[in-house]
Design a protein around this motif. Structure first.
Motif, PDB file in Angstrom:
ATOM      1  N   THR A   2       0.830  -1.192   0.000  1.00 36.14           N
ATOM      2  CA  THR A   2       0.000   0.000   0.000  1.00 36.14           C
ATOM      3  C   THR A   2       0.867   1.246   0.000  1.00 36.14           C
ATOM      4  O   THR A   2       1.755   1.389   0.828  1.00 36.14           O
ATOM      5  CB  THR A   2      -0.913   0.028   1.233  1.00 36.14           C
ATOM      6  OG1 THR A   2      -1.753  -1.118   1.205  1.00 36.14           O
ATOM      7  CG2 THR A   2      -1.773   1.290   1.238  1.00 36.14           C
ATOM      8  N   ALA A   3       0.619   2.123  -0.938  1.00 37.00           N
ATOM      9  CA  ALA A   3       1.347   3.385  -0.994  1.00 37.00           C
ATOM     10  C   ALA A   3       0.640   4.394  -0.109  1.00 37.00           C
ATOM     11  O   ALA A   3      -0.559   4.608  -0.236  1.00 37.00           O
ATOM     12  CB  ALA A   3       1.397   3.894  -2.430  1.00 37.00           C
ATOM     13  N   ARG A   4       1.368   5.014   0.780  1.00 35.96           N
ATOM     14  CA  ARG A   4       0.788   6.010   1.673  1.00 35.96           C
ATOM     15  C   ARG A   4       0.634   7.335   0.931  1.00 35.96           C
ATOM     16  O   ARG A   4       1.575   7.832   0.324  1.00 35.96           O
ATOM     17  CB  ARG A   4       1.675   6.207   2.905  1.00 35.96           C
ATOM     18  CG  ARG A   4       1.863   4.943   3.722  1.00 35.96           C
ATOM     19  CD  ARG A   4       0.552   4.478   4.312  1.00 35.96           C
ATOM     20  NE  ARG A   4       0.756   3.274   5.094  1.00 35.96           N
ATOM     21  CZ  ARG A   4      -0.226   2.559   5.600  1.00 35.96           C
ATOM     22  NH1 ARG A   4      -1.482   2.906   5.379  1.00 35.96           N
ATOM     23  NH2 ARG A   4       0.016   1.488   6.317  1.00 35.96           N
ATOM     24  N   VAL A   5      -0.548   7.901   0.967  1.00 32.10           N
ATOM     25  CA  VAL A   5      -0.798   9.155   0.278  1.00 32.10           C
ATOM     26  C   VAL A   5      -0.291  10.315   1.115  1.00 32.10           C
ATOM     27  O   VAL A   5      -0.528  10.366   2.314  1.00 32.10           O
ATOM     28  CB  VAL A   5      -2.309   9.323   0.035  1.00 32.10           C
ATOM     29  CG1 VAL A   5      -2.566  10.568  -0.814  1.00 32.10           C
ATOM     30  CG2 VAL A   5      -2.870   8.103  -0.655  1.00 32.10           C
ATOM     31  N   VAL A 144       0.713   2.682 -10.194  1.00 31.63           N
ATOM     32  CA  VAL A 144      -0.162   2.837  -9.033  1.00 31.63           C
ATOM     33  C   VAL A 144      -1.626   2.730  -9.457  1.00 31.63           C
ATOM     34  O   VAL A 144      -2.056   3.388 -10.409  1.00 31.63           O
ATOM     35  CB  VAL A 144       0.068   4.180  -8.312  1.00 31.63           C
ATOM     36  CG1 VAL A 144      -0.953   4.400  -7.208  1.00 31.63           C
ATOM     37  CG2 VAL A 144       1.485   4.223  -7.739  1.00 31.63           C
ATOM     38  N   SER A 145      -2.381   1.897  -8.759  1.00 35.76           N
ATOM     39  CA  SER A 145      -3.829   1.786  -8.930  1.00 35.76           C
ATOM     40  C   SER A 145      -4.497   2.346  -7.681  1.00 35.76           C
ATOM     41  O   SER A 145      -3.863   2.550  -6.647  1.00 35.76           O
ATOM     42  CB  SER A 145      -4.240   0.324  -9.126  1.00 35.76           C
ATOM     43  OG  SER A 145      -3.603  -0.241 -10.251  1.00 35.76           O
ATOM     44  N   LEU A 146      -5.803   2.586  -7.781  1.00 38.15           N
ATOM     45  CA  LEU A 146      -6.581   2.975  -6.611  1.00 38.15           C
ATOM     46  C   LEU A 146      -7.603   1.890  -6.308  1.00 38.15           C
ATOM     47  O   LEU A 146      -8.330   1.444  -7.196  1.00 38.15           O
ATOM     48  CB  LEU A 146      -7.310   4.303  -6.842  1.00 38.15           C
ATOM     49  CG  LEU A 146      -6.505   5.599  -6.714  1.00 38.15           C
ATOM     50  CD1 LEU A 146      -7.426   6.803  -6.871  1.00 38.15           C
ATOM     51  CD2 LEU A 146      -5.760   5.686  -5.398  1.00 38.15           C
ATOM     52  N   LEU A 147      -7.625   1.480  -5.047  1.00 35.05           N
ATOM     53  CA  LEU A 147      -8.632   0.550  -4.562  1.00 35.05           C
ATOM     54  C   LEU A 147      -9.769   1.365  -3.973  1.00 35.05           C
ATOM     55  O   LEU A 147      -9.602   2.019  -2.944  1.00 35.05           O
ATOM     56  CB  LEU A 147      -8.037  -0.388  -3.509  1.00 35.05           C
ATOM     57  CG  LEU A 147      -9.004  -1.419  -2.909  1.00 35.05           C
ATOM     58  CD1 LEU A 147      -9.458  -2.415  -3.977  1.00 35.05           C
ATOM     59  CD2 LEU A 147      -8.344  -2.156  -1.743  1.00 35.05           C
ATOM     60  N   PHE A 148     -10.925   1.349  -4.641  1.00 38.41           N
ATOM     61  CA  PHE A 148     -12.097   2.100  -4.195  1.00 38.41           C
ATOM     62  C   PHE A 148     -13.009   1.183  -3.396  1.00 38.41           C
ATOM     63  O   PHE A 148     -13.217   0.023  -3.765  1.00 38.41           O
ATOM     64  CB  PHE A 148     -12.874   2.648  -5.395  1.00 38.41           C
ATOM     65  CG  PHE A 148     -12.126   3.655  -6.218  1.00 38.41           C
ATOM     66  CD1 PHE A 148     -12.212   5.002  -5.939  1.00 38.41           C
ATOM     67  CD2 PHE A 148     -11.336   3.244  -7.286  1.00 38.41           C
ATOM     68  CE1 PHE A 148     -11.536   5.943  -6.702  1.00 38.41           C
ATOM     69  CE2 PHE A 148     -10.649   4.170  -8.061  1.00 38.41           C
ATOM     70  CZ  PHE A 148     -10.747   5.521  -7.767  1.00 38.41           C
ATOM     71  N   ALA A 200     -10.684   5.697  -1.210  1.00 36.05           N
ATOM     72  CA  ALA A 200      -9.709   5.073  -2.106  1.00 36.05           C
ATOM     73  C   ALA A 200      -8.333   5.046  -1.464  1.00 36.05           C
ATOM     74  O   ALA A 200      -7.916   6.014  -0.819  1.00 36.05           O
ATOM     75  CB  ALA A 200      -9.647   5.822  -3.435  1.00 36.05           C
ATOM     76  N   VAL A 201      -7.646   3.937  -1.673  1.00 40.75           N
ATOM     77  CA  VAL A 201      -6.286   3.769  -1.158  1.00 40.75           C
ATOM     78  C   VAL A 201      -5.372   3.400  -2.327  1.00 40.75           C
ATOM     79  O   VAL A 201      -5.674   2.468  -3.080  1.00 40.75           O
ATOM     80  CB  VAL A 201      -6.231   2.664  -0.090  1.00 40.75           C
ATOM     81  CG1 VAL A 201      -4.793   2.432   0.368  1.00 40.75           C
ATOM     82  CG2 VAL A 201      -7.105   3.023   1.101  1.00 40.75           C
TER      83      VAL A 201
END
Length: 258
Positions: A2-5, A144-148, A200-201
């Protein structure tokens, strides 16, 4: 992984773009850490439990995993008030005219129930499938993708947003809308503008081959596990104090810091 925003020292730039003239009319995505629900802020840190002999027990406000999930990533707000009466949803909202616009301007749509054929979701006249419109195109860094998903731990909302993974490093000019199930047929009133409708993450698409190692604790590991359980029984906040990692300005030690 997981990439931290927006993490300090390793900022990830996520771009959001709306149609010309829409900015200021369409609520902007927000850091989830800045959009905590009021009930989290107001709830007590401890409550008396008759089932535990009348002692005070910590609430989820003192549970770091619970709070860290609520604070993680990005939330997308409802763009306007939705008025729910007699099973119908209405709104009063106008967007500026954009010459050449090919997208819808409705804040919400409806999915045909047949689109969920075979899925274990109850979809009928009382619990129907909707789609929250999103007016922001999203661009993430390469890989990078976003998990919604449904806003984390938001069981107070009358809908449940479905979960999806979108490659927003490539899909940068389209709009990711948010399908959801309306799960509270008894809801009457107004769902206010700004209500989180999706969270979203960012997820890095790194090659990852999972390798499972399943077994029992050896003697030393079992001793360490017992020591941890002893420490936990003496101080329920041991995870927060000794193991929790700071992230995105979080990691504060007291619930009162919310």
């Amino acid at each position: 992984m997981t990439a931290r925003v927006f993490a300090e020292g390793s900022a990830m730039r996520i771009k959001f773009r709306c149609l010309p003239g829409y900015r200021g009319h369409v609520p902007e995505p927000r850091r989830a850490s800045e959009a905590l629900p009021d009930w989290v802020r107001k709830m007590p840190a401890a409550a008396t439990s008759p089932t535990r002999g009348g002692i005070d027990v910590p609430t989820v406000k003192r549970c770091p995993p619970f709070l860290d999930a609520v604070r993680e990533g990005i939330v997308f707000p409802l763009v306007t008030d939705l008025h729910v009466r007699g099973g119908e949803i209405s709104w009063d909202w106008d967007l500026p005219e954009v010459e050449g616009r090919l997208t819808i301007e409705s804040p919400i749509g409806v999915h045909a129930p047949e689109q969920l054929t075979g899925a274990p979701f109850r979809v009928d006249r009382e619990q129907f499938a909707i789609k929250f419109s999103n007016f922001w195109a999203i661009e993430a860094p390469a890989g990078v993708s976003l998990l919604f998903s449904h806003p984390f731990n938001r069981e107070d909302l009358p809908f449940r947003t479905l979960t999806g993974l979108v490659d927003v490093d490539a899909f940068t000019r389209g709009f990711v809308n948010f399908p959801a199930l309306w799960v509270d047929p008894g809801f009457e009133g107004t769902l206010p503008k700004g209500t989180p409708v999706a969270q979203a993450v960012p997820i890095r698409r790194e090659a990852l081959e999972l390798e499972f190692d399943v077994g029992e604790f050896d003697e030393a590991g079992f001793a360490e596990q017992r020591a941890f359980q002893t420490a936990l029984s003496e101080d329920p906040s041991v995870y927060r104090k000794a193991y929790r990692q700071k992230r995105d300005g979080r990691g504060r030690d007291e619930a009162s810091d919310l």
